[in-house]
Design a protein around this motif. Structure first.
Motif, PDB file in Angstrom:
ATOM      1  N   VAL A 150       0.843  -1.201   0.000  1.00  0.00           N
ATOM      2  CA  VAL A 150       0.000   0.000   0.000  1.00  0.00           C
ATOM      3  C   VAL A 150       0.874   1.244   0.000  1.00  0.00           C
ATOM      4  O   VAL A 150       0.637   2.197  -0.758  1.00  0.00           O
ATOM      5  N   ALA A 151       1.917   1.233   0.802  1.00  0.00           N
ATOM      6  CA  ALA A 151       2.768   2.426   0.906  1.00  0.00           C
ATOM      7  C   ALA A 151       3.391   2.755  -0.451  1.00  0.00           C
ATOM      8  O   ALA A 151       3.469   3.923  -0.847  1.00  0.00           O
ATOM      9  N   ILE A 152       3.809   1.748  -1.185  1.00  0.00           N
ATOM     10  CA  ILE A 152       4.448   2.018  -2.480  1.00  0.00           C
ATOM     11  C   ILE A 152       3.413   2.485  -3.510  1.00  0.00           C
ATOM     12  O   ILE A 152       3.646   3.439  -4.249  1.00  0.00           O
ATOM     13  N   VAL A 153       2.274   1.823  -3.545  1.00  0.00           N
ATOM     14  CA  VAL A 153       1.256   2.213  -4.530  1.00  0.00           C
ATOM     15  C   VAL A 153       0.729   3.614  -4.238  1.00  0.00           C
ATOM     16  O   VAL A 153       0.454   4.399  -5.151  1.00  0.00           O
ATOM     17  N   ALA A 154       0.637   3.958  -2.980  1.00  0.00           N
ATOM     18  CA  ALA A 154       0.153   5.289  -2.618  1.00  0.00           C
ATOM     19  C   ALA A 154       1.070   6.368  -3.174  1.00  0.00           C
ATOM     20  O   ALA A 154       0.647   7.474  -3.498  1.00  0.00           O
ATOM     21  N   SER A 328       5.671  -7.350  -7.768  1.00  0.00           N
ATOM     22  CA  SER A 328       4.525  -8.028  -8.378  1.00  0.00           C
ATOM     23  C   SER A 328       3.235  -7.633  -7.675  1.00  0.00           C
ATOM     24  O   SER A 328       2.226  -7.330  -8.315  1.00  0.00           O
ATOM     25  N   ALA A 329       3.275  -7.643  -6.360  1.00  0.00           N
ATOM     26  CA  ALA A 329       2.073  -7.319  -5.595  1.00  0.00           C
ATOM     27  C   ALA A 329       1.625  -5.885  -5.874  1.00  0.00           C
ATOM     28  O   ALA A 329       0.428  -5.593  -5.967  1.00  0.00           O
ATOM     29  N   ILE A 330       2.612  -5.001  -6.063  1.00  0.00           N
ATOM     30  CA  ILE A 330       2.296  -3.619  -6.397  1.00  0.00           C
ATOM     31  C   ILE A 330       1.443  -3.557  -7.654  1.00  0.00           C
ATOM     32  O   ILE A 330       0.456  -2.834  -7.729  1.00  0.00           O
ATOM     33  N   SER A 331       1.821  -4.370  -8.650  1.00  0.00           N
ATOM     34  CA  SER A 331       1.085  -4.286  -9.910  1.00  0.00           C
ATOM     35  C   SER A 331      -0.346  -4.785  -9.734  1.00  0.00           C
ATOM     36  O   SER A 331      -1.261  -4.322 -10.409  1.00  0.00           O
ATOM     37  N   LEU A 332      -0.539  -5.733  -8.813  1.00  0.00           N
ATOM     38  CA  LEU A 332      -1.901  -6.207  -8.571  1.00  0.00           C
ATOM     39  C   LEU A 332      -2.745  -5.130  -7.901  1.00  0.00           C
ATOM     40  O   LEU A 332      -3.908  -4.907  -8.259  1.00  0.00           O
ATOM     41  N   LEU A 333      -2.162  -4.467  -6.922  1.00  0.00           N
ATOM     42  CA  LEU A 333      -2.931  -3.430  -6.234  1.00  0.00           C
ATOM     43  C   LEU A 333      -3.129  -2.215  -7.140  1.00  0.00           C
ATOM     44  O   LEU A 333      -4.167  -1.549  -7.108  1.00  0.00           O
ATOM     45  N   GLU A 334      -2.139  -1.947  -7.977  1.00  0.00           N
ATOM     46  CA  GLU A 334      -2.206  -0.820  -8.901  1.00  0.00           C
ATOM     47  C   GLU A 334      -3.414  -0.952  -9.848  1.00  0.00           C
ATOM     48  O   GLU A 334      -4.057   0.035 -10.197  1.00  0.00           O
ATOM     49  N   VAL A 335      -3.718  -2.180 -10.248  1.00  0.00           N
ATOM     50  CA  VAL A 335      -4.833  -2.405 -11.166  1.00  0.00           C
ATOM     51  C   VAL A 335      -6.134  -1.848 -10.573  1.00  0.00           C
ATOM     52  O   VAL A 335      -6.859  -1.097 -11.221  1.00  0.00           O
ATOM     53  N   VAL A 336      -6.409  -2.224  -9.348  1.00  0.00           N
ATOM     54  CA  VAL A 336      -7.662  -1.806  -8.732  1.00  0.00           C
ATOM     55  C   VAL A 336      -7.603  -0.318  -8.385  1.00  0.00           C
ATOM     56  O   VAL A 336      -8.567   0.428  -8.581  1.00  0.00           O
ATOM     57  N   THR A 337      -6.456   0.110  -7.875  1.00  0.00           N
ATOM     58  CA  THR A 337      -6.327   1.515  -7.492  1.00  0.00           C
ATOM     59  C   THR A 337      -6.545   2.422  -8.690  1.00  0.00           C
ATOM     60  O   THR A 337      -7.268   3.419  -8.605  1.00  0.00           O
ATOM     61  N   SER A 338      -5.945   2.068  -9.830  1.00  0.00           N
ATOM     62  CA  SER A 338      -6.065   2.982 -10.969  1.00  0.00           C
ATOM     63  C   SER A 338      -7.510   3.027 -11.468  1.00  0.00           C
ATOM     64  O   SER A 338      -7.960   4.049 -11.986  1.00  0.00           O
ATOM     65  N   TYR A 339      -8.240   1.935 -11.285  1.00  0.00           N
ATOM     66  CA  TYR A 339      -9.653   1.967 -11.683  1.00  0.00           C
ATOM     67  C   TYR A 339     -10.406   2.986 -10.836  1.00  0.00           C
ATOM     68  O   TYR A 339     -11.137   3.830 -11.359  1.00  0.00           O
ATOM     69  N   GLY A 345     -11.940   9.762  -9.093  1.00  0.00           N
ATOM     70  CA  GLY A 345     -11.082  10.891  -8.794  1.00  0.00           C
ATOM     71  C   GLY A 345     -10.670  10.983  -7.334  1.00  0.00           C
ATOM     72  O   GLY A 345     -10.182  12.012  -6.892  1.00  0.00           O
ATOM     73  N   ALA A 346     -10.868   9.906  -6.608  1.00  0.00           N
ATOM     74  CA  ALA A 346     -10.506   9.956  -5.192  1.00  0.00           C
ATOM     75  C   ALA A 346      -8.992   9.927  -5.037  1.00  0.00           C
ATOM     76  O   ALA A 346      -8.268   9.667  -5.992  1.00  0.00           O
ATOM     77  N   ARG A 347      -8.534  10.230  -3.848  1.00  0.00           N
ATOM     78  CA  ARG A 347      -7.086  10.329  -3.665  1.00  0.00           C
ATOM     79  C   ARG A 347      -6.438   8.947  -3.593  1.00  0.00           C
ATOM     80  O   ARG A 347      -6.919   8.048  -2.952  1.00  0.00           O
ATOM     81  N   ALA A 354      -7.592   1.652   1.573  1.00  0.00           N
ATOM     82  CA  ALA A 354      -8.865   0.959   1.750  1.00  0.00           C
ATOM     83  C   ALA A 354      -8.826  -0.401   1.062  1.00  0.00           C
ATOM     84  O   ALA A 354      -9.246  -1.419   1.621  1.00  0.00           O
ATOM     85  N   LEU A 355      -8.269  -0.429  -0.150  1.00  0.00           N
ATOM     86  CA  LEU A 355      -8.202  -1.700  -0.867  1.00  0.00           C
ATOM     87  C   LEU A 355      -7.268  -2.678  -0.155  1.00  0.00           C
ATOM     88  O   LEU A 355      -7.546  -3.873  -0.058  1.00  0.00           O
ATOM     89  N   GLY A 356      -6.178  -2.145   0.357  1.00  0.00           N
ATOM     90  CA  GLY A 356      -5.235  -2.994   1.096  1.00  0.00           C
ATOM     91  C   GLY A 356      -5.937  -3.650   2.276  1.00  0.00           C
ATOM     92  O   GLY A 356      -5.733  -4.839   2.558  1.00  0.00           O
ATOM     93  N   ALA A 357      -6.792  -2.889   2.950  1.00  0.00           N
ATOM     94  CA  ALA A 357      -7.507  -3.447   4.111  1.00  0.00           C
ATOM     95  C   ALA A 357      -8.422  -4.584   3.668  1.00  0.00           C
ATOM     96  O   ALA A 357      -8.493  -5.634   4.319  1.00  0.00           O
ATOM     97  N   LEU A 358      -9.102  -4.389   2.542  1.00  0.00           N
ATOM     98  CA  LEU A 358      -9.991  -5.457   2.052  1.00  0.00           C
ATOM     99  C   LEU A 358      -9.202  -6.717   1.688  1.00  0.00           C
ATOM    100  O   LEU A 358      -9.624  -7.839   1.978  1.00  0.00           O
ATOM    101  N   ILE A 359      -8.062  -6.501   1.054  1.00  0.00           N
ATOM    102  CA  ILE A 359      -7.244  -7.652   0.664  1.00  0.00           C
ATOM    103  C   ILE A 359      -6.736  -8.378   1.901  1.00  0.00           C
ATOM    104  O   ILE A 359      -6.698  -9.611   1.951  1.00  0.00           O
TER     105      ILE A 359
END
Ligand code: PHE
Length: 455
Positions: A150-154, A328-339, A345-347, A354-359
């Motif tokens: 999460v920290a890296i994707v953020a 690798s994990a970054i790219s998985l989280l990035e997919v959902v985050t970028s959507y 337009g959220a931050r 939030a997504l990290g918490a769900l995962i």
């Protein structure tokens, strides 16, 4: 919609794609699945699948991503086929599903990194794996791993991902290479090479009977769905990752050569990991197929215990594996985050958290019991990955069709013939191969009952 970022350098995309591809899939899953499902037979099917199915499917994802410049879900609308959005949704869902247990294994890597520092696993490598792979320990480290992701994707595409990836691949190749050379010198390694590298041709067979639905039997029945899905898993296909990464790429870049680089490098790392882990299993008298999800960890921990500078080697090895797992994990989280970023337009930091918490929540069963991890993994291999890649191929080949060829060729010096060959292969034989994979996977899941969760 906010202004979209792009890769800072031309090499940024390829680095990130390689960073996404090379990960626990190569280093942990590949040796583990190979020793579980037939050794050299698995290797043959995997390599054919990586080049014959993985490469064309990756090109399809690259085309969708670059043409649309959008995340893996909205891309389908942008290309004028909103009713195919489900392919993107399935991909994002598959990525989410996989990340939940990927992160648990990432936690094991963190644990082994610490264990190498203190030497904690040297006395009883198998017992150590048993004690840390499930339960509270595993849960805490699963949380730490996902927090790092999460920290890296953020931090956003450029800062976070490009930097993390640059050093990882060369380091992995060097360290696995050195270990592989060392393993050659160990007594008892020879049968391991035979098992991994020389296929028994009689095992490359599959028979079918119609009753009235096709029913398959023969040695390849189990091997195909795992080996083909292993190619998808390890190339990050069917999870929207390559669509998302390609959406940040310029029209002047050759998608074809980029994808070939990713496929070749990625398979090379897997084979290298196999050359280390599989002979080690033989050296240590662990029957192929009995190592399970712990095969990599137990065999290496035992080996490091015997090496002169075992602790140091262990620290370096697990540090590198950690970087590979993170990228690798970054790219998985990035997919959902970028959507979510594109559409609402959220931050970025808030969404990623939030997504990290769900995962994290979805990964709890896998962290508590490895039987659940196995169940999540089986469902991904036997159903979600082939279904999702099938969706991408049918969409690109038959629905989007000719415009895909123009997009593929943009930025490349290849002639239209190459593009058309790709299109027709994707439309026909590649789709049939994925259908077969899916059918065999579903046969195992439903007929053999693997679908039943381990409650
Ligand atoms: N390809 C990665 C690996 O081999 C895993 C992954 C799958 C990453 C899907 C992103 C998307 O470890």
């Amino acid at each position: 919609m906010s202004q979209r970022e792009t890769w800072a350098t031309r090499a940024g995309f390829i680095l990130a794609a390689v960073g996404s591809a090379v990960g626990l899939g190569n280093i942990w899953q590949f040796p583990f699945k190979t020793s579980e499902y037939g050794g050299a037979t698995f290797l043959v099917v995997y390599l054919i699948a990586a080049l014959g199915i993985g490469l064309p499917a990756m090109l399809a994802e690259f085309v969708i991503g670059r043409k649309s410049n959008l995340n893996a879900i909205s891309a389908f609308e942008k290309l004028g086929h909103g009713n195919w959005k489900w392919v993107g949704v399935l991909g994002v869902g598959t990525g989410f599903w996989i990340l939940s247990y990927y992160s648990v294994v990432g936690g094991w890597v963190l644990r082994y990194l610490g264990g190498s520092l203190t030497g904690a696993y040297f006395a009883d490598p198998a017992g150590y794996f048993g004690s840390i792979s499930a339960g509270l320990d595993a849960l805490v480290l699963h949380a730490v791993f996902i927090a790092l992701v999460v920290a890296i994707v953020a931090g956003g595409v450029e800062e976070g991902i490009e930097k993390a990836t640059k050093l990882m691949v060369p380091s992995i190749v060097v360290i696995l290479g050195v270990l592989a050379v060392w393993v050659v010198t160990l007594p008892g390694a020879a049968p391991g090479y035979g098992y991994f590298l020389s296929p028994d041709l009689s095992t490359l067979s599959l028979s079918v009977s119609f009753d009235p639905l096709p029913s398959f039997s023969g040695p390849l029945t189990d091997v195909i769905p795992f080996a083909v899905s292993q190619a998808f898993f390890s190339l990050s296909l069917g999870m929207g990752a390559m669509i998302t990464y390609a959406s940040y790429v310029g029209e002047d870049q050759s998608l074809f050569s980029d994808s070939l680089t990713v496929v070749v490098l990625n398979s090379a790392v897997g084979v290298l990991a196999g050359l280390v882990v599989i002979p080690l299993l033989f050296v240590q008298g662990i029957e192929p197929g009995s190592g399970g999800a712990g095969a990599l960890f137990v065999s290496l921990a035992t080996a490091f215990g015997e090496l002169p500078a075992g602790r140091l080697v262990g620290v370096v090895f697990f540090a590198v594996v950690l970087i590979a797992a993170l990228s690798s994990a970054i790219s998985l989280l990035e997919v959902v985050t970028s959507y979510v970023v594109d559409n609402y337009g959220a931050r970025r930091p808030r969404i990623a958290s939030a997504l990290g918490a769900l995962i994290f929540l979805l990964g709890i069963p896998s962290a508590i019991d490895t039987a659940w991890l196995g169940w999540f993994d089986t469902l991904a291999y036997q159903l979600l990955l082939p279904l999702s890649v099938l969706g991408v191929l049918v969409f690109t080949g038959w629905v989007y069709g000719r415009p895909a060829v123009a997009e593929l060729l943009s930025g490349s010096s290849l002639g239209e013939g190459v593009g058309l060959t790709w299109l027709w292969l994707a439309r026909t034989i590649v789709i049939l191969a994925v259908l077969l994979t899916l059918w065999l996977g579903v046969q195992t899941l439903f007929v053999d009952g693997a679908i039943v969760p381990p409650i």
